[in-house]
Scaffold this active site. Structure first.
Site, PDB file in Angstrom:
ATOM      1  N   SER A 168      -7.751 -21.389  -9.213  1.00 11.64           N
ATOM      2  CA  SER A 168      -7.584 -19.968  -8.853  1.00 11.64           C
ATOM      3  C   SER A 168      -8.185 -20.184  -7.738  1.00 11.64           C
ATOM      4  O   SER A 168      -8.634 -21.051  -6.492  1.00 11.64           O
ATOM      5  CB  SER A 168      -8.619 -19.821  -9.204  1.00 11.64           C
ATOM      6  OG  SER A 168      -9.408 -18.391  -9.222  1.00 11.64           O
ATOM      7  N   SER A 169      -7.184 -19.049  -6.683  1.00 15.36           N
ATOM      8  CA  SER A 169      -7.621 -17.994  -5.604  1.00 15.36           C
ATOM      9  C   SER A 169      -8.138 -18.072  -5.183  1.00 15.36           C
ATOM     10  O   SER A 169      -8.734 -17.348  -5.858  1.00 15.36           O
ATOM     11  CB  SER A 169      -5.476 -17.982  -4.861  1.00 15.36           C
ATOM     12  OG  SER A 169      -5.230 -18.398  -5.631  1.00 15.36           O
ATOM     13  N   GLY A 193      -6.024  -9.618  -8.960  1.00 17.73           N
ATOM     14  CA  GLY A 193      -5.992  -8.319  -9.510  1.00 17.73           C
ATOM     15  C   GLY A 193      -7.860  -7.267 -10.090  1.00 17.73           C
ATOM     16  O   GLY A 193      -8.643  -8.233  -9.267  1.00 17.73           O
ATOM     17  N   THR A 203      -0.812 -17.037  -8.265  1.00 14.01           N
ATOM     18  CA  THR A 203      -0.106 -17.909  -7.012  1.00 14.01           C
ATOM     19  C   THR A 203       1.033 -18.641  -7.124  1.00 14.01           C
ATOM     20  O   THR A 203       2.026 -18.802  -6.449  1.00 14.01           O
ATOM     21  CB  THR A 203      -1.921 -19.389  -6.906  1.00 14.01           C
ATOM     22  OG1 THR A 203      -2.790 -18.541  -6.675  1.00 14.01           O
ATOM     23  CG2 THR A 203      -1.485 -20.422  -5.900  1.00 14.01           C
ATOM     24  N   SER A 259      -7.283 -13.564 -13.193  1.00 15.23           N
ATOM     25  CA  SER A 259      -7.739 -15.160 -12.371  1.00 15.23           C
ATOM     26  C   SER A 259      -7.127 -15.698 -13.273  1.00 15.23           C
ATOM     27  O   SER A 259      -7.443 -15.593 -14.663  1.00 15.23           O
ATOM     28  CB  SER A 259      -9.293 -15.435 -11.901  1.00 15.23           C
ATOM     29  OG  SER A 259      -9.088 -16.662 -11.574  1.00 15.23           O
ATOM     30  N   GLY A 260      -6.690 -16.756 -13.294  1.00 16.81           N
ATOM     31  CA  GLY A 260      -5.864 -16.808 -14.438  1.00 16.81           C
ATOM     32  C   GLY A 260      -4.705 -17.001 -14.887  1.00 16.81           C
ATOM     33  O   GLY A 260      -3.435 -17.250 -15.888  1.00 16.81           O
ATOM     34  N   GLU A 303     -11.035  -6.699 -11.293  1.00 16.11           N
ATOM     35  CA  GLU A 303     -12.062  -7.781 -12.259  1.00 16.11           C
ATOM     36  C   GLU A 303     -13.654  -6.613 -12.700  1.00 16.11           C
ATOM     37  O   GLU A 303     -13.955  -5.952 -12.075  1.00 16.11           O
ATOM     38  CB  GLU A 303     -12.230  -8.858 -11.330  1.00 16.11           C
ATOM     39  CG  GLU A 303     -11.340  -9.790 -10.782  1.00 16.11           C
ATOM     40  CD  GLU A 303     -12.289 -10.758 -10.090  1.00 16.11           C
ATOM     41  OE1 GLU A 303     -12.961 -10.805  -9.515  1.00 16.11           O
ATOM     42  OE2 GLU A 303     -11.387 -11.907  -9.904  1.00 16.11           O
ATOM     43  N   ASN A 339      -9.570 -20.310 -14.708  1.00 16.09           N
ATOM     44  CA  ASN A 339      -8.640 -20.370 -13.799  1.00 16.09           C
ATOM     45  C   ASN A 339      -9.374 -22.260 -13.705  1.00 16.09           C
ATOM     46  O   ASN A 339      -9.439 -22.612 -12.512  1.00 16.09           O
ATOM     47  CB  ASN A 339      -7.932 -19.902 -12.729  1.00 16.09           C
ATOM     48  CG  ASN A 339      -6.266 -19.842 -12.436  1.00 16.09           C
ATOM     49  OD1 ASN A 339      -5.876 -21.435 -13.392  1.00 16.09           O
ATOM     50  ND2 ASN A 339      -6.034 -19.706 -10.988  1.00 16.09           N
TER      51      ASN A 339
END
Length: 1628
Positions: free
Chosen positions: A234-235, A464, A175, A170-171, A466, A231
């Site tokens: 973040s998605s 990704g 996206t 994330s970040g 985590e 982020n």
């Protein structure tokens, strides 16, 4: 070679806690007895490290030896696969160096590593898209556009589906990367798009489907993205977007699949985090009325679901939620969701916010909700359900057994979970509905996109790997998906490696790489974690503790201990050894999150809703809950013919969807059985399996996004965090697989080119000349590498083990150093010998000079002695001579005194005598002259008195005459009467002439009838000769007829005689008028010669002058009328607009207020200078008489007309064949007849004059006359003017429309360089026609029309005004279209020449270079491939354009505009290409480019356009940058001063791409960091590339209309246009 690996000076890497790895250098190598080796290192902090090892370990790479560091030249390589030492620290260091240089993209074989810059960078403009479009991967700098273009190209060529996997934590920028890839694919035109460019300039050029695909991004971001600690956008879900293409590679639709939406975020957000964006957008952007209706508020703290993140969570810096709400609405409208449905969605979102505000209170034993809770009332009203039922089933639950249903109460915590589960369920269904609606929109009408699609490109934006301090079910699911993707990735990389080895036919063994299948089996096996989790979730008494105990029992076994681990302490967690690292998961919440169910009572309640939109949403969600059927999809190979959807389904595999609404599955239930509800884990597993099946039949491309720091600071790099992500995303695993085989591979030509110097020149010279490249490479390898296992020779490449290239580079460096040392030794010897010779020569020169000095001193002393003797001699001689001369002078003086006294005495006597004689003569003469002057004075006085008396008398008479105004009035009145009388007489005589001509025509007709009767009578007389008495009667009648004929002939002769007499009278009257005019002019001159008068006399005389001028004008009109009446025309010229000989006359008429009225019509026709853009000054204009006489004089010498309206050459026709004068057809009628013959007129004008025209070749040495170039425009304008003159307005409209259409069609037929000459030729002619129309329009605005000819139609002024306005607009548009047509062809042709000619060609001898390969072979074999075009081709094209513009008389402004635009195309295209090239920008190449620019500068100066070189300023400064030093910070300052026009991003890219030669030191990373630091963040004026100029033509500035001084009737002899030629002759 093993001994050289860790030699002194070798740089290595050591692990470090803070920086990951730090550099060190070998300072000492000590070899002991045996094979022991002691190596001493000193790191960059000065710490000394000692390692004891053996030579065997060094050779085998075993032990604790530090990894080697790459040479400086490779430390910024754009592909990690090209590194000599492919290890973890080298990869990290290369990425860090490139990131410091603001290069965020790096290749690692098939993977693109993208490091988030956390600020705006100038890498995604349309210019960049165009630069990467059509270029192979590796030609330009690494970029995600290169990956997208590679996927698009492979899809087009191979017909295979493509998938781009974008992953990262994330970040990291997943996206944004996915959005940019979709934007690139939507911007690229298919190869079959004809002349279109490879990319679309703007979104307006995109199709509706492409705009809808791009519109999905803001929709999914609003409903599926949220702010997290890592982020701001973040998605919180995964998505797979399939962009569908048809057989022509055009986008026809798309399909979206989503995975694992984080529903828990709706009801809970950690500190500083936010809920989904759409809720904040709804509160901020809703209009006041709707906000009141939905009971919303801009203060988000009033909503429980929005305030949990705290005050620091919102707003997000730089984000305007209200503006984003409008963007979301626009995107929803784009995908086809109506405004009514949008507000239904927003109403449902508002219901969820109010649902979160429902207060659940704890009573003594159960939970309670107030009946009048406003939040509950609003929520149930918006959802369309009953409030009482909602309250009941929120605080209670129903347990169904086989025999009965039991209702129990819930506590407050349980009731809150039920409330939140309803909210999560409704939002999940809404998200499902939204995705379904978007898919329906992207599928086209009736799903036509799926029927048309033959290929696709999928973009997988997946979470990704985590790992947090506390990991739960969400992290477990995400890491499970990454395990599956990593397995696919490893297999793909391994497959590519093995395929390469098989293709090259080398001896190899299968590479053993770590497979993560055991980890996947532990997760998804029959007794794996997911199976045990589902089993426990379906038990009513299932709990997290029992679940973890089952895990310990089933999986804590020896065969799985490497993957599944039990923690040492505690019984609430388990650890899994993932491919990246070990992750410990807390089982708390696993069961509840996996169940993720809503009570059946609430489902029933929601199903009975009165809200139709909510019912539609639930039905959509229920329809998508069926378990996905995922048979193994076939390989997506498109067929030739179109077929049905069944075949398409095999071509475009469905990746499946992770259904978010966990409800009862459909199907037949067994009696008494309880339906199994699909758990979240099972749904996710099924979707993941379907996705992997899809990926297995596509060609996969990988983009790994890296987050460089946790603080989201721009350009800050934290090595440890990046290193962890490199491990997690599989990049290091890829490197490990590559290192297990042969990671380095070179073609034979590249290897020989690089390392030929490792063997003797006697060996490689002959081999290269014989093209024995493979034998040469084998010889080099045999003499340099002892171990044959370190390399393999394939068919086209040589494969090396890891580290071998570094060893070869070391040998090459040593060899080059030895050669350089040898060269230096010999050069120094030569310099010493040269120095010695120079010193010896200098010593000899000094000796010679000094000896010369001594000799000169000796000679000087001798000369001084000789000079002294000579001086004494001369002095003594001077003294003696002076004494002698003094004595001689004294004697002569005495003699002269005596002789002088005697002479003066004699002279005095003679002078006295002469003076007396002269005095007498003067006195006598003076007396005589005095008497003469007195007589003359008296005579003159008498004459003057007499003349004064006569003058006074004459003056009195003149004054009296001047005061008598009546005299001049009488004269003027008489002249006017006489003019009127003459005019009347002329009109009477004209009328008589017409009557006589009519009578003559009647008589002629009678004569013809009589002649015919006579012939009949003769025939009858011959037949009836026998009847004498009857024939006598007929003969007598015949005699009468003959007599009448003679009478008629005599009358005709008398009429002709009277006509000639009248013409003589007209001539006599004209002469009388001329005589009167001369007398008036004589009187005027006499008045002007009189002495000065007082003011009264002056005013009187000026009045008389005006009257005389008026009389002169009337006389001139009479003269003009007389001249015109001599020809067949009976009327004066109608429109003098194009008559140059009448403009002076007309202007004088206007000045003096005189005008001649003509035929009565609605708009007056008059002689005027209207529409003429420039007139000569009055002092240069000739009088009317001179104009008329000049016209008469030039009649015989100028057979062509100089005007359409009047040319002074309408000469009467005399001498008919029958002897009767004036019997001929009227030319006006013939012209009208010819103009009405549309077929022949079109045939001549359209076919002969336009399509079949042979355009004169442009030439400046032998230029054509203007009439030879502009004759098409003149002839077309001539026909148009004649049509207007005779009132043929509709015919002229049709004629001009056909002409303009034919010209445009003709110009557009030419392609490439052939379009220049016809384009410029017709551009000039169309502008000439436009000038003619502008003059007509100017006349029209002043009330002057071309109509009114008696022989023509009645003139319709309104149609004429409409036609002139329309034709002017059409001609303006035609000129614009012609300019754009030939300029577009010219620019397209030039754009193909620019790069080979200006950038690639090397015309400057002594500075040739070949950045890449072939230098050695080209030098030996002389086979240097020249570019397709050279600078001569570019200059020839510019010369052709220039010559055409000048030869065809185009205005200077157009010439300036054209040449400037072409030079701008050259400058922009060349600069952009140079900026994007890799391994090309060297100082030698800059010298070549500068030489080519100099040739263009010389061309501009020779053509008087020095300002044109300003368009090449960017390119010139880029070449200067490449030639300047770049070693220190001061050098960088100099570069910024010199290259002031280049932006910081452009300078940074040029320095980064600088190609370093073997003898140059590479630019240090510190200097590159300094250059990168000059780039200002978020500077919107800092663009990397210039706006491209290839496909668009700049706006055409139409020049001012030309001065139309007349329409030439010139028709070239080679044109076969008889009809048009006759019409021009009639006009002339």
């Amino acid at each position: 070679m093993a001994d050289n690996i860790y030699s002194k000076g070798t740089r290595v890497w050591f692990a470090d806690k803070d920086h990951g790895w730090i550099s060190a250098e070998v300072t000492q190598v000590t070899k002991s007895d045996g094979d022991a080796v002691k190596i001493v290192f000193v790191d960059e902090r000065g710490k000394e490290i000692t390692i004891d090892t053996t030579g065997k370990d060094i050779k085998d790479g075993k032990g604790d030896l530090p990894p080697l560091r790459n040479p400086p030249l490779l430390e910024t390589a754009d592909d990690l696969a090209t590194l000599s030492h492919l290890n973890e620290p080298s990869v990290l260091h290369t990425i860090r160096n490139r990131y410091a240089q603001h290069s965020i993209y790096t290749y690692s074989g098939i993977v693109l590593i993208a490091v988030n810059p956390f600020q705006r960078v100038t890498l995604y403009e349309p210019e960049i898209i165009q630069a990467y479009s059509g270029r192979r991967k590796g030609e330009l700098e690494p970029h995600l556009f290169a990956i997208a273009e590679d996927a698009y190209t492979r899809m087009s060529k191979e017909g295979q589906g493509q998938t781009i996997i974008v992953s990262g934590e994330s970040g990291a920028g997943k996206t944004e990367s996915a959005k940019l890839i979709m934007r690139f694919l939507a911007s690229v035109n298919p190869p079959s798009s004809g002349g279109k460019s490879r990319t679309k300039v703007s979104l307006d050029e995109s199709s509706e489907v492409e705009r809808q695909i791009l519109a999905t991004n803001p929709i999914l971001e609003a409903f599926g993205n949220a702010k997290t600690t890592r982020n701001d956008n973040s998605s919180r879900f995964g998505k797979y977007i399939q962009i569908l293409f048809d057989g022509k590679q055009e986008i026809v639709g798309a399909r979206i699949r989503t995975y694992l939406l984080e529903r828990s975020r709706l009801v809970y957000q950690p500190e500083t985090e936010r809920n989904y964006h759409i809720f904040y957008q709804l509160c901020a952007g809703t209009p006041l009325k709707e906000r009141k209706d939905l009971a919303l508020d801009t203060d988000i703290t009033k909503f429980n679901y929005l305030r949990q993140g705290g005050p620091a969570s919102t707003p997000i810096p730089g984000v305007d939620d209200a503006e984003d709400f409008r963007s979301t609405q626009h995107a929803l409208s784009t995908v086809g969701i109506s405004v009514e449905k949008q507000w239904a969605v927003f109403k449902l979102l508002a219901a969820l916010l109010h649902l979160g505000n429902v207060k659940v209170t704890q009573m003594r034993t159960d939970a309670n909700i107030e009946d009048n809770d406003p939040a509950m009332l609003l929520c149930t009203r918006f959802l369309g359900i009953t409030a009482s039922d909602f309250k009941k089933w929120t605080v209670k639950k129903q347990i169904t057994t086989r025999s009965e249903k039991i209702v129990t109460s819930l506590n407050a915590a349980q009731a809150t979970v039920v409330r939140d589960s309803v909210a999560k369920f409704v939002y999940a269904c809404l998200f499902e509905w939204l995705v379904a609606i978007v898919n329906d929109s992207l599928a086209g009408e009736n799903g036509e996109a799926a029927n048309k699609a033959e290929m696709f490109i999928g973009v997988l934006d997946i979470y990704g790997f985590e790992h947090f301090a506390k990991n739960s079910f969400e992290q477990f699911s995400i890491n499970y998906a990454n395990e599956k993707l990593q397995q696919e990735f490893n297999a793909h990389v391994f497959k590519l490696e093995q395929e390469e080895y098989v293709r090259e036919e080398i001896n190899w063994t299968f590479i053993d790489f770590s497979d993560n299948q055991p980890c996947i089996d532990v997760i998804e096996g029959k007794l794996g974690i997911l199976a045990l989790l589902d089993e426990e979730s379906r038990l009513p008494s299932g709990s997290d503790s029992s679940f973890v105990q089952k895990l310990y029992t089933q999986l804590a076994k020896p065969e799985t201990k490497a993957v599944f681990k039990k923690p040492r302490f505690g019984q609430t967690a388990f650890t899994i050894a993932h491919y990246a690292l070990d992750v410990t998961y807390e089982v708390e919440g696993f069961i509840e999150k996996n169940r993720d169910t809503v009570p059946d009572e609430h489902l029933t309640l929601l199903a009975s809703t009165k809200n139709p939109f909510l019912k539609e949403v639930l039905e959509t969600a229920l329809a998508s809950t069926k378990p996905p059927e995922s048979p193994k999809p076939a390989s997506p190979i498109p067929s030739e013919s179109g077929s049905g959807s069944s075949r398409r389904s095999s071509i475009i595999p469905d990746p499946g969807r992770a259904t978010l609404a966990a409800v009862s599955s459909s199907g037949i239930k067994r009696p008494g059985a309880v339906a199994k509800k699909p758990t979240l884990g099972s749904i996710f597993k099924a979707s993941l399996v379907s996705l992997m099946d899809t990926l297995s039949v596509t060609n996969v491309h990988y983009i790994r996004c890296i987050k460089p720091n946790e603080q989201k600071k721009a350009w800050e790099f934290q090595p440890q965090q990046v290193l962890g992500q490199l491990r997690a995303c599989g990049v290091l695993e890829t490197i490990r697989i590559s290192c297990a085989g042969y990671p380095s591979r070179w073609t034979y030509e590249e290897f020989a080119e690089r390392y030929y110097m490792l063997v003797s020149s006697q060996d490689w010279t002959s081999m290269i000349k014989k093209l024995e490249i493979k034998e040469l490479c084998s010889l080099i390898l045999q003499r340099t590498i002892d171990d044959t296992d370190k390399y393999q020779s394939g068919l086209t490449k040589i494969f090396f083990r890891a580290g071998m290239l570094a060893a070869l580079e070391s040998l090459r460096t040593d060899r080059l150093n030895a050669l350089v040392t040898l060269i230096q030794k010999n050069w120094r010897r030569r310099m010493a010998v040269k120095r010695y010779k120079e010193m010896r020569t200098a010593a000899i020169r000094i000796q010679t000079w000094w000896r010369g000095v001594l000799a000169r001193k000796f000679v000087e002393s001798v000369r001084r002695e000789v000079y002294a003797i000579r001086l004494q001699t001369v002095l003594r001689r001077f003294m003696q001579r002076r004494s002698f001369l003094q004595i001689r002078q004294a004697i002569i003086l005495l003699q002269s005194r005596v002789r002088g006294a005697r002479a003066r005495r004699q002279f005095l006597d003679s002078r006295t005598f002469v003076a007396a004689t002269t005095l007498q003569q003067l006195i006598h003469g003076c007396l005589v002259r005095r008497q003469y002057k007195s007589d003359v004075k008296h005579i003159i006085y008498l004459q003057s008195c007499l003349r004064r008396r006569l003058a006074r008398k004459e003056l009195k008479a003149l004054r009296a005459e001047a005061r008598s105004i009546n005299t001049f009035k009488e004269i003027s009145y008489k002249l006017e009467n006489k003019v009127v009388e003459l005019t009347q007489k002329l009109q009477e005589r004209n009328n008589e002439k017409k009557e006589l001509q009519a009578k003559i025509a009647d008589l002629e007709l009678q004569l013809q009838s009589w002649m015919s009767r006579h012939e009949e009578s003769d025939s009858k007389a011959k037949q009836l000769q026998s009847d004498l008495h009857i024939s006598n009667e007929e003969s007598s009648r015949r005699q009468e007829i003959i007599k009448s004929k003679e009478d008629v002939e005599s009358k005709l002769a008398d009429a002709m005689k009277r006509l000639s007499d009248r013409e003589q009278q007209v001539t006599k009257l004209t002469d009388d008028l001329l005589a009167q005019s001369s007398r008036l002019e004589a009187q005027q001159k006499l008045i002007n010669a009189t002495p000065a008068r007082n003011s009264e006399d002056t005013s009187v005389i000026s009045t008389l002058k005006n009257e005389v001028s008026n009389l002169r004008e009337q006389l001139n009109r009479a003269n003009a009328l007389n001249a015109l009446t001599r020809g067949p025309r009976g009327d004066p010229p109608v429109s003098p607009t194009f008559a140059p000989n009448l403009r002076s006359l007309d202007s004088s008429h206007n000045v003096n207020g005189g005008s001649s009225p003509v035929a009565k019509q609605r708009h007056q026709r008059r002689h005027s200078s209207a529409g003429v853009y420039s007139l000569d000054p009055s002092e240069h204009r000739t009088s009317v008489d001179e104009v008329m006489l000049a016209g008469k004089r030039t009649q015989s010498g100028n057979p062509r007309a100089v005007s359409v309206a009047f040319n002074g050459q309408d000469v009467p026709v005399f001498g008919a064949a029958n002897g009767i004068h004036g019997l001929h057809d009227d030319p006006a009628e013939e012209k009208i007849k010819m103009m009405l013959d549309a077929k022949r007129l079109d045939e001549d004008c359209l076919e002969g004059l336009i399509r079949g025209l042979k355009i004169p070749a442009p030439s400046l040495s032998n230029p054509s006359a203007m009439k030879e170039i502009l004759f098409p425009a003149n002839l077309i304008s001539l026909v148009t003017n004649e049509m207007w003159k005779y009132g043929l307005i509709p015919e002229s409209e049709r004629f001009l429309a056909n002409v303009m259409q034919t010209i445009q069609t003709r110009v557009m037929e030419f392609r490439g360089e052939e379009a220049i000459v016809p384009g410029v030729f017709w551009l000039s002619n169309v502008h000439e026609m436009l000038s003619f129309i502008c003059v007509a329009e100017s006349d029209m605005l002043q009330g002057i029309g071309p109509g009114g000819e008696p022989a023509g139609r009645e003139f319709d002024w309104s149609d004429y005004e409409r036609l002139v306005t329309m034709v002017k607009h059409d001609l303006d548009s035609l000129e614009y279209n012609i300019y754009h047509t030939w300029m577009l062809e010219t620019k397209t042709r030039l754009s193909k020449m620019v790069i080979p000619a200006l950038i690639e060609s090397q015309s400057l001898p002594g500075f040739t270079t070949s950045e890449g390969s072939g230098r050695l072979f080209n030098r030996l074999l002389n086979t240097n491939s020249t570019p397709a075009y050279s600078m001569d081709d570019v200059l020839n094209l510019l010369n052709k354009v220039w010559k055409s513009l000048k030869s065809y008389f185009m205005e200077d402004s157009v010439v300036q505009q054209v040449i400037t635009e072409l030079l701008k195309l050259i400058g922009v295209t060349s600069f952009n290409d140079l900026l994007m090239r890799r391994n090309f920008c060297s100082w030698k190449r800059a010298m070549q480019i500068q030489y080519n620019i100099t040739r263009i500068e010389e061309w501009c100066k020779s053509h008087n356009m020095p300002e044109g070189t300003l368009q090449l300023e960017h390119l010139m400064q880029a070449t200067k940058l490449l030639q300047l030093k770049k070693a220190t910070a001061d050098d960088i300052e100099i570069i910024y001063d010199v290259c002031w026009m280049l932006s910081p991003s452009q300078i940074q890219r040029m320095c980064t791409n600088y190609f370093v030669a073997d003898y140059e030191n590479p630019i240090s990373p510190e200097i590159l960091r300094i250059v990168a630091s000059r780039v200002v963040p978020n500077d919107r004026n800092d663009h990397l590339l210039l706006a491209p100029e290839t496909e668009e033509v700049g706006p055409y500035e139409v020049p001012l209309p030309r001065e139309v001084s007349g329409l030439e009737t010139y028709v070239p002899a080679y044109l076969s246009v008889s009809h048009l030629r006759r019409l021009a002759a009639l006009v002339a």
